[in-house]
Write a protein that holds these residues in place. Sequence first.
Motif, PDB file in Angstrom:
ATOM      1  N   SER A  72      24.900 -75.522  34.068  1.00 21.62           N
ATOM      2  CA  SER A  72      24.402 -76.609  33.224  1.00 21.62           C
ATOM      3  C   SER A  72      22.926 -76.395  32.949  1.00 21.62           C
ATOM      4  O   SER A  72      22.102 -76.391  33.872  1.00 21.62           O
ATOM      5  CB  SER A  72      24.602 -77.962  33.911  1.00 21.62           C
ATOM      6  OG  SER A  72      25.963 -78.243  34.101  1.00 21.62           O
ATOM      7  N   SER A  73      22.600 -76.195  31.671  1.00 21.25           N
ATOM      8  CA  SER A  73      21.204 -76.180  31.252  1.00 21.25           C
ATOM      9  C   SER A  73      20.791 -77.628  31.028  1.00 21.25           C
ATOM     10  O   SER A  73      21.419 -78.339  30.232  1.00 21.25           O
ATOM     11  CB  SER A  73      21.042 -75.370  29.964  1.00 21.25           C
ATOM     12  OG  SER A  73      19.690 -75.381  29.534  1.00 21.25           O
ATOM     13  N   ILE A  74      19.787 -78.092  31.769  1.00 18.50           N
ATOM     14  CA  ILE A  74      19.370 -79.483  31.681  1.00 18.50           C
ATOM     15  C   ILE A  74      17.935 -79.550  31.171  1.00 18.50           C
ATOM     16  O   ILE A  74      17.198 -78.562  31.217  1.00 18.50           O
ATOM     17  CB  ILE A  74      19.522 -80.207  33.029  1.00 18.50           C
ATOM     18  CG1 ILE A  74      18.590 -79.610  34.093  1.00 18.50           C
ATOM     19  CG2 ILE A  74      20.971 -80.128  33.506  1.00 18.50           C
ATOM     20  CD1 ILE A  74      18.648 -80.337  35.433  1.00 18.50           C
ATOM     21  N   SER A  75      17.545 -80.710  30.673  1.00 14.08           N
ATOM     22  CA  SER A  75      16.227 -80.836  30.060  1.00 14.08           C
ATOM     23  C   SER A  75      15.672 -82.223  30.309  1.00 14.08           C
ATOM     24  O   SER A  75      16.341 -83.224  30.050  1.00 14.08           O
ATOM     25  CB  SER A  75      16.321 -80.584  28.548  1.00 14.08           C
ATOM     26  OG  SER A  75      15.059 -80.750  27.929  1.00 14.08           O
ATOM     27  N   GLY A  76      14.461 -82.296  30.835  1.00 10.86           N
ATOM     28  CA  GLY A  76      13.852 -83.582  31.112  1.00 10.86           C
ATOM     29  C   GLY A  76      12.362 -83.540  30.929  1.00 10.86           C
ATOM     30  O   GLY A  76      11.862 -82.844  30.055  1.00 10.86           O
ATOM     31  N   LEU A 114      21.831 -83.302  30.387  1.00  6.96           N
ATOM     32  CA  LEU A 114      22.293 -83.011  31.739  1.00  6.96           C
ATOM     33  C   LEU A 114      23.627 -82.299  31.735  1.00  6.96           C
ATOM     34  O   LEU A 114      24.174 -81.975  30.677  1.00  6.96           O
ATOM     35  CB  LEU A 114      22.416 -84.335  32.520  1.00  6.96           C
ATOM     36  CG  LEU A 114      21.092 -85.015  32.847  1.00  6.96           C
ATOM     37  CD1 LEU A 114      21.202 -86.515  32.685  1.00  6.96           C
ATOM     38  CD2 LEU A 114      20.652 -84.667  34.265  1.00  6.96           C
ATOM     39  N   GLY A 115      24.150 -82.064  32.930  1.00  7.22           N
ATOM     40  CA  GLY A 115      25.452 -81.446  33.072  1.00  7.22           C
ATOM     41  C   GLY A 115      26.570 -82.465  32.953  1.00  7.22           C
ATOM     42  O   GLY A 115      26.349 -83.675  32.888  1.00  7.22           O
ATOM     43  N   ASP A 116      27.780 -81.944  32.926  1.00  5.10           N
ATOM     44  CA  ASP A 116      28.974 -82.787  32.843  1.00  5.10           C
ATOM     45  C   ASP A 116      30.084 -82.105  33.630  1.00  5.10           C
ATOM     46  O   ASP A 116      30.650 -81.106  33.173  1.00  5.10           O
ATOM     47  CB  ASP A 116      29.396 -82.988  31.389  1.00  5.10           C
ATOM     48  CG  ASP A 116      30.710 -83.751  31.261  1.00  5.10           C
ATOM     49  OD1 ASP A 116      31.213 -84.252  32.281  1.00  5.10           O
ATOM     50  OD2 ASP A 116      31.232 -83.838  30.133  1.00  5.10           O
ATOM     51  N   PRO A 117      30.396 -82.596  34.824  1.00 10.21           N
ATOM     52  CA  PRO A 117      31.437 -81.956  35.640  1.00 10.21           C
ATOM     53  C   PRO A 117      32.835 -82.107  35.051  1.00 10.21           C
ATOM     54  O   PRO A 117      33.776 -81.475  35.554  1.00 10.21           O
ATOM     55  CB  PRO A 117      31.327 -82.678  36.980  1.00 10.21           C
ATOM     56  CG  PRO A 117      30.713 -83.993  36.652  1.00 10.21           C
ATOM     57  CD  PRO A 117      29.788 -83.746  35.500  1.00 10.21           C
ATOM     58  N   THR A 118      32.985 -82.913  33.994  1.00 10.76           N
ATOM     59  CA  THR A 118      34.306 -83.131  33.395  1.00 10.76           C
ATOM     60  C   THR A 118      34.490 -82.422  32.066  1.00 10.76           C
ATOM     61  O   THR A 118      35.551 -82.536  31.445  1.00 10.76           O
ATOM     62  CB  THR A 118      34.554 -84.636  33.182  1.00 10.76           C
ATOM     63  OG1 THR A 118      33.672 -85.128  32.147  1.00 10.76           O
ATOM     64  CG2 THR A 118      34.320 -85.419  34.458  1.00 10.76           C
ATOM     65  N   GLY A 119      33.462 -81.702  31.600  1.00 13.23           N
ATOM     66  CA  GLY A 119      33.547 -81.075  30.288  1.00 13.23           C
ATOM     67  C   GLY A 119      33.241 -79.597  30.329  1.00 13.23           C
ATOM     68  O   GLY A 119      32.730 -79.072  31.326  1.00 13.23           O
ATOM     69  N   PRO A 120      33.538 -78.881  29.236  1.00 14.25           N
ATOM     70  CA  PRO A 120      33.335 -77.438  29.203  1.00 14.25           C
ATOM     71  C   PRO A 120      31.868 -77.051  29.074  1.00 14.25           C
ATOM     72  O   PRO A 120      31.031 -77.867  28.679  1.00 14.25           O
ATOM     73  CB  PRO A 120      34.127 -77.011  27.960  1.00 14.25           C
ATOM     74  CG  PRO A 120      34.054 -78.213  27.064  1.00 14.25           C
ATOM     75  CD  PRO A 120      34.113 -79.397  27.978  1.00 14.25           C
ATOM     76  N   VAL A 121      31.596 -75.797  29.401  1.00  9.88           N
ATOM     77  CA  VAL A 121      30.272 -75.201  29.192  1.00  9.88           C
ATOM     78  C   VAL A 121      30.397 -74.183  28.071  1.00  9.88           C
ATOM     79  O   VAL A 121      31.256 -73.286  28.124  1.00  9.88           O
ATOM     80  CB  VAL A 121      29.760 -74.510  30.473  1.00  9.88           C
ATOM     81  CG1 VAL A 121      28.477 -73.733  30.184  1.00  9.88           C
ATOM     82  CG2 VAL A 121      29.540 -75.523  31.583  1.00  9.88           C
ATOM     83  N   GLU A 131      24.426 -73.813  24.916  1.00 12.61           N
ATOM     84  CA  GLU A 131      24.432 -75.247  24.627  1.00 12.61           C
ATOM     85  C   GLU A 131      24.166 -76.072  25.874  1.00 12.61           C
ATOM     86  O   GLU A 131      24.616 -75.730  26.974  1.00 12.61           O
ATOM     87  CB  GLU A 131      25.789 -75.674  24.049  1.00 12.61           C
ATOM     88  CG  GLU A 131      26.104 -75.082  22.685  1.00 12.61           C
ATOM     89  CD  GLU A 131      27.423 -75.599  22.136  1.00 12.61           C
ATOM     90  OE1 GLU A 131      27.979 -76.571  22.729  1.00 12.61           O
ATOM     91  OE2 GLU A 131      27.903 -75.064  21.129  1.00 12.61           O
ATOM     92  N   LEU A 132      23.428 -77.186  25.681  1.00 12.23           N
ATOM     93  CA  LEU A 132      23.347 -78.216  26.694  1.00 12.23           C
ATOM     94  C   LEU A 132      24.706 -78.906  26.762  1.00 12.23           C
ATOM     95  O   LEU A 132      25.358 -79.091  25.732  1.00 12.23           O
ATOM     96  CB  LEU A 132      22.276 -79.240  26.338  1.00 12.23           C
ATOM     97  CG  LEU A 132      20.847 -78.696  26.173  1.00 12.23           C
ATOM     98  CD1 LEU A 132      19.967 -79.736  25.498  1.00 12.23           C
ATOM     99  CD2 LEU A 132      20.254 -78.345  27.532  1.00 12.23           C
ATOM    100  N   GLN A 133      25.122 -79.321  27.943  1.00 11.78           N
ATOM    101  CA  GLN A 133      26.442 -79.939  28.050  1.00 11.78           C
ATOM    102  C   GLN A 133      26.479 -81.348  27.470  1.00 11.78           C
ATOM    103  O   GLN A 133      27.348 -81.689  26.687  1.00 11.78           O
ATOM    104  CB  GLN A 133      26.888 -79.989  29.512  1.00 11.78           C
ATOM    105  CG  GLN A 133      27.642 -78.755  29.987  1.00 11.78           C
ATOM    106  CD  GLN A 133      28.340 -79.023  31.299  1.00 11.78           C
ATOM    107  OE1 GLN A 133      27.690 -79.203  32.328  1.00 11.78           O
ATOM    108  NE2 GLN A 133      29.661 -79.055  31.278  1.00 11.78           N
ATOM    109  N   ARG A 134      25.564 -82.210  27.897  1.00  8.74           N
ATOM    110  CA  ARG A 134      25.630 -83.616  27.518  1.00  8.74           C
ATOM    111  C   ARG A 134      24.250 -84.232  27.429  1.00  8.74           C
ATOM    112  O   ARG A 134      23.344 -83.865  28.172  1.00  8.74           O
ATOM    113  CB  ARG A 134      26.408 -84.425  28.574  1.00  8.74           C
ATOM    114  CG  ARG A 134      27.890 -84.144  28.661  1.00  8.74           C
ATOM    115  CD  ARG A 134      28.662 -84.689  27.476  1.00  8.74           C
ATOM    116  NE  ARG A 134      30.079 -84.413  27.613  1.00  8.74           N
ATOM    117  CZ  ARG A 134      30.669 -83.314  27.147  1.00  8.74           C
ATOM    118  NH1 ARG A 134      29.943 -82.406  26.509  1.00  8.74           N
ATOM    119  NH2 ARG A 134      31.974 -83.140  27.300  1.00  8.74           N
ATOM    120  N   ARG A 135      24.088 -85.208  26.532  1.00 13.39           N
ATOM    121  CA  ARG A 135      22.946 -86.102  26.619  1.00 13.39           C
ATOM    122  C   ARG A 135      23.157 -87.021  27.815  1.00 13.39           C
ATOM    123  O   ARG A 135      24.277 -87.363  28.168  1.00 13.39           O
ATOM    124  CB  ARG A 135      22.836 -86.938  25.332  1.00 13.39           C
ATOM    125  CG  ARG A 135      22.335 -86.133  24.147  1.00 13.39           C
ATOM    126  CD  ARG A 135      22.383 -86.951  22.888  1.00 13.39           C
ATOM    127  NE  ARG A 135      23.762 -87.214  22.454  1.00 13.39           N
ATOM    128  CZ  ARG A 135      24.073 -87.985  21.432  1.00 13.39           C
ATOM    129  NH1 ARG A 135      23.121 -88.587  20.747  1.00 13.39           N
ATOM    130  NH2 ARG A 135      25.341 -88.165  21.101  1.00 13.39           N
TER     131      ARG A 135
END
Length: 470
Positions: A436-440, A450-457, A461-465
Amino acid sequence: MPADDLPLWRPAAADVATAQLTRFREGLIARGLVPAEVHDAHALQRWSVEHLAEFWAAVWQAADVMADGPGPAHAPWRAVLEQGDVMQPPHTGPQGRIGPQWFTGTRLNFAEQLLRRRDEGVALVAWNEQGAQRRITYAELAAQVAQCAAALRALGVGPGDRVAGWMPNLPETVVVMLAAAAIGATWSSCSPDFGTKGVLDRFGQIAPTVLVAADGYRYAGKDIDCLPRLREIAAAIPSLAAVWVVPYRHAAPSLDTVPGAVLFPDVLAAHGHEHTPRFARLPFDHPLYILYSSGTTGLPKCMVHGAGGTLLQHWKELALHTDLRAGDVLFYFTTCGWMMWNWLVSGLALGATVVLYDGAPLAPDPTILWRMAAAERVTVFGTSAKYLAMCEKEGVVPRECADLRALKAVLSTGSPLASHSYDYVARAVGSGVRLSSISGGTDIVSCFALGDPTGPVHRGELQRRGLGMA
């Protein structure tokens, strides 16, 4: 479908079903707060920003925050959100303050939430370039925080006072931060690679009452003495009532060059009868941390972060977006001058083991952090995009030099993660690991994406807002 559009990683159905994010969403549906059509993290994110008060109330309850307030135990606030539009002139909040007021009427303590576990489970593991150094249980951590907080109280430190750390990434840094938070003081830190001017540009603005520093540190095989700079720093901050020195380079460093300084073990020993921390519950937005901008345009700008907001943001990011829980082992390569240190320590709120590393990331050899991850059975490994690129350049193949079967996720931040680094992690670390590439940012001491343990990578791409982040 083009190869670049194919996911690099997908979660197993069983992992999706048991993820904390899934359970959080299903709980909202069961309570009638969210329609059943909110079936994935994308839909939940849209709902969360359209229903801010309901979302953050649900986070509070999922985190089981300990607090006092005018409402019932499960919802002790007067209101979740008041003055939600006060950023639009000419409105102002109470006492002329600009900004929305969250969880009004509640009183909590950040350190109390992080120290609710008091058993013999390991809270902190300390490593440096020479390998594993110490392991501290939750019970031991609570006792040390109690002793340190008593020492701060004995100096007259209380709510609103500042405690500063010019420290390596050591357990003592965590102890003093939690002790400061326990009594309602505000913590601020920077790392020992900052020179005298860099430290004074920051701490000189906040007038700390106590300064804690190490006698030195080790980086890339070199021992660096901090005491000469500490003498200069302490002499230039007239607000100081005490300077505490943590023995790190030497077991019993001489403090002759730093007038009035006291060794930190002696500070704790003077209050050795204290074993149970006492926590001052204070308003939701009571100042917890002071962080700083980079200082590229004049002096670094102070950024004050409240206890309640930091707690809820970090819990959301660690529990829902990272799926961290008790029994996990969390590591992030960071110094005490980066907001990811604050983020890392919040892993204690989930009952996880937090691994601290002090030193160069590629010394004494480029595999040190991966070997550490194997030895400690790290489940979440956090680092920077630059570090992953350096490992690839050095030809490091982590899965060949370390047993990483416990590893579930690799997190990367600090800069955008290049597409080839996604491929590198999948190839060299393992295709079963979520990347998960995250950004803050320092300005929010947390993350926007942030990451998303329920979705694809997907590559590049960033996984999720972040939930609750428009």
